[in-house]
Design an enzyme around this catalytic site. Structure first.
Site, mmCIF file in Angstrom:
data_model
loop_
_atom_site.group_PDB
_atom_site.id
_atom_site.type_symbol
_atom_site.label_atom_id
_atom_site.label_comp_id
_atom_site.label_asym_id
_atom_site.label_seq_id
_atom_site.Cartn_x
_atom_site.Cartn_y
_atom_site.Cartn_z
ATOM 1 C CD GLU A 39 -5.552 2.782 0.064
ATOM 2 O OE1 GLU A 39 -4.770 2.117 -0.642
ATOM 3 O OE2 GLU A 39 -5.395 2.970 1.287
ATOM 4 C CG HIS A 45 -4.332 10.795 2.444
ATOM 5 N ND1 HIS A 45 -5.347 10.754 3.379
ATOM 6 C CD2 HIS A 45 -3.436 9.845 2.826
ATOM 7 C CE1 HIS A 45 -5.074 9.809 4.282
ATOM 8 N NE2 HIS A 45 -3.928 9.246 3.966
ATOM 9 N NE ARG A 47 4.886 14.851 10.034
ATOM 10 C CZ ARG A 47 4.155 13.794 9.652
ATOM 11 N NH1 ARG A 47 3.879 12.851 10.515
ATOM 12 N NH2 ARG A 47 3.708 13.700 8.409
ATOM 13 C CE1 TYR A 66 -0.388 9.018 4.014
ATOM 14 C CE2 TYR A 66 1.826 9.923 3.964
ATOM 15 C CZ TYR A 66 0.556 9.895 4.502
ATOM 16 O OH TYR A 66 0.249 10.746 5.540
ATOM 17 C CD GLN A 81 -2.744 4.806 10.725
ATOM 18 O OE1 GLN A 81 -3.973 4.818 10.618
ATOM 19 N NE2 GLN A 81 -1.950 5.224 9.766
ATOM 20 C CD GLU A 136 -6.147 4.640 4.809
ATOM 21 O OE1 GLU A 136 -5.508 3.840 4.092
ATOM 22 O OE2 GLU A 136 -5.607 5.371 5.659
ATOM 23 C CE1 TYR A 185 2.372 7.735 14.457
ATOM 24 C CE2 TYR A 185 3.714 7.609 12.479
ATOM 25 C CZ TYR A 185 3.193 8.348 13.522
ATOM 26 O OH TYR A 185 3.490 9.668 13.639
ATOM 27 C CG ASP A 220 -2.053 0.981 1.116
ATOM 28 O OD1 ASP A 220 -2.414 1.356 -0.021
ATOM 29 O OD2 ASP A 220 -2.592 1.382 2.163
ATOM 30 C CB THR A 264 -6.267 7.866 1.673
ATOM 31 O OG1 THR A 264 -6.218 6.864 2.670
ATOM 32 C CG2 THR A 264 -7.606 8.586 1.731
HETATM 33 MN MN MN Z 1 -4.065 2.831 2.919
#
Ligand code: MN
Length: 438
Positions: free
Chosen positions: A214, A147, A156, A142, A254, A212, A258, A140, A371
């Site tokens: 996708e 997103h 952040r 990103y 998560q 999500e 993570y 997967d 996403t």
């Molecule tokens: Mn994903």
């Protein structure tokens, strides 16, 4: 039932529902899938969706309807998964598609008047769809800047995108065993969560379950030997086709787990795919040169740059219905709508980067975009973004509010391509109902 006026005699398809202007499966689509038909339980076969029906490829082979195709293609179409077909090359995929087109249109190879027509053409609604390939590995990415920027700015605010983000398609190796097909219930996962970043955590059902939005794409063609790379220009020849993918995510789990190695149990419990694999041959008319880059974006490194690279304009829509809404027959509420064209990294770039180390790919491997969000609020492809961490809840048609998904909720993703002068082609649906934690 409106018929398109631009049909020529040669391409006129005689199957019911194939020419419906709002349908997903006209003759120009012909996606591949795997299903059990009602009279052959426990015997998955390859099908092609057409209108309200689906063509049983093993049955076609049995009646000699695949005569003229290369024996390797016919053999692949008799298999119980798409892996055999995926292992062939792009010319073979195109040949198989042309043959199916000839069966379903008015030419010399038409099976419209064939005595066994009703044995090979099955009502699509009667099929029990399966995951279309034995997926060896799943990765997967990103790939949406919108997103990554939205999520990054929540956690952040001073540096939403990490320094690497515009240089490489960030990704992680996911879990293939828990990929399920449209309609499979999703059990709310347990996990460790913590109110603060320092802990201590507690263990229990996730309270922040999310979807999500996708696109997934299957690797096809001969796999690269370990140690060998696939160039970004070669990568396009390995794109067998696309599906909608919902990467169900436990946000509270998560957030705690993570660091420092990325997503783990927050995403390993279930990912849902739509059942019909829409091929690159079908998607080609809806491809756009890309990816777009803004003034000030860094130059792409050579191994990720290809002058003919492209994105695909697939409109993607997320719908949500509570259990009460479904019981009352209320139409689902649209949560978001966006397009796969809005990604920063292309499928070819994701695949080229994946193999840049010499990592070997195999037919049936699944890659996903991450996403997909766009510039507007309504383009945000998950609840975390859409409700801005729950601070801007969505009101459903039954008056209830959602920050994240609740038990009994049914989430549906739909996808389709449209362009003036061309037929609409669609992906069908990618659905799941949330079941209580066990
Ligand atoms: Mn994903």
């Amino acid at each position: 039932m409106r018929r398109r006026a631009d049909m020529t005699t040669e391409t006129r398809c005689w199957v019911d529902g194939a020419a419906r202007a709002d349908g997903d499966f006209p003759i120009e689509n012909l996606p591949w899938g795997v299903a059990e038909r009602p009279d052959r339980q426990g015997e998955p076969r390859i099908f092609v969706a057409i209108g309200d029906s689906a063509l049983d490829m093993a049955e076609c082979a049995g009646f000699g309807m695949l005569a003229g195709l290369a024996p390797r293609i016919e053999a692949a179409l008799r298999m119980p998964t798409l892996n055999g077909l995926m292992a062939l090359d792009a010319a073979d995929w195109t040949a198989a598609r042309a043959h199916v087109t000839a069966l379903l249109t008015n030419g010399a190879h038409s099976i419209e008047k064939h005595a066994r027509r009703d044995a090979v053409l099955i009502a699509r609604a009667s099929l029990k769809m399966q995951v279309p390939a034995a997926i060896g590995d799943y990765t997967d990415f990103y790939a949406s800047e919108f997103h990554a920027t939205n999520v990054g700015s929540m956690f952040r605010p001073n540096q939403p995108l990490m320094p690497n983000w515009k240089y490489l398609p960030v990704g992680y190796h996911g879990r293939a065993s828990s990929i399920v097909v449209d309609g499979t219930p999703v059990v709310r996962p347990h996990g460790q969560t913590s109110a603060t970043d320092e802990g201590p955590p507690t263990f229990g059902p996730s309270k922040l379950l999310d979807h999500e939005l996708e696109m997934g794409f299957f690797f096809g063609g001969a796999g690269n030997a370990m140690g060998n790379r696939i160039s970004v220009a070669e990568a396009a020849k390995h794109l067998f086709g696309c599906v909608i993918l919902n990467d169900w995510s436990a946000r509270d789990v998560q957030k705690w787990e993570y660091q420092p190695l990325g997503p783990f149990t927050a995403k390993n419990f279930c990912s849902t795919v739509s059942p019909w694999v829409v091929t690159l041959d079908a998607l080609r008319p809806y491809c756009i040169p890309g990816p777009s880059r803004k003034e000030g974006d860094p130059a792409m490194l050579d191994y990720l740059r290809w002058d003919n690279d492209f994105v695909v304009d697939v409109t993607l829509e997320v719908l949500l219905a509570s259990a009460a809404m479904r019981a009352a027959g209320t139409a689902p509420t649209r949560v978001s709508i966006g397009s796969f064209k809005d990604v920063y990294w292309t499928m070819s770039q994701m695949l080229a980067h994946h193999t840049s180390t010499g990592c070997n790919m195999r037919p049936g491997d699944l890659l996903a975009s991450g996403t997909i969000s766009g510039p507007a609020k309504e383009n945000r492809g998950c609840m975390l973004e859409r409700t801005w961490r729950g601070t801007e809840p969505i009101t459903l048609a039954d008056g209830t509010e959602r920050r994240f998904l609740q038990d009994g909720d049914e989430l549906t993703i739909r996808g389709w391509c449209e362009r003036p002068g061309l037929p609409r082609i669609g992906f069908g649906e990618c659905r799941g109902v949330i079941m209580p934690a066990r």
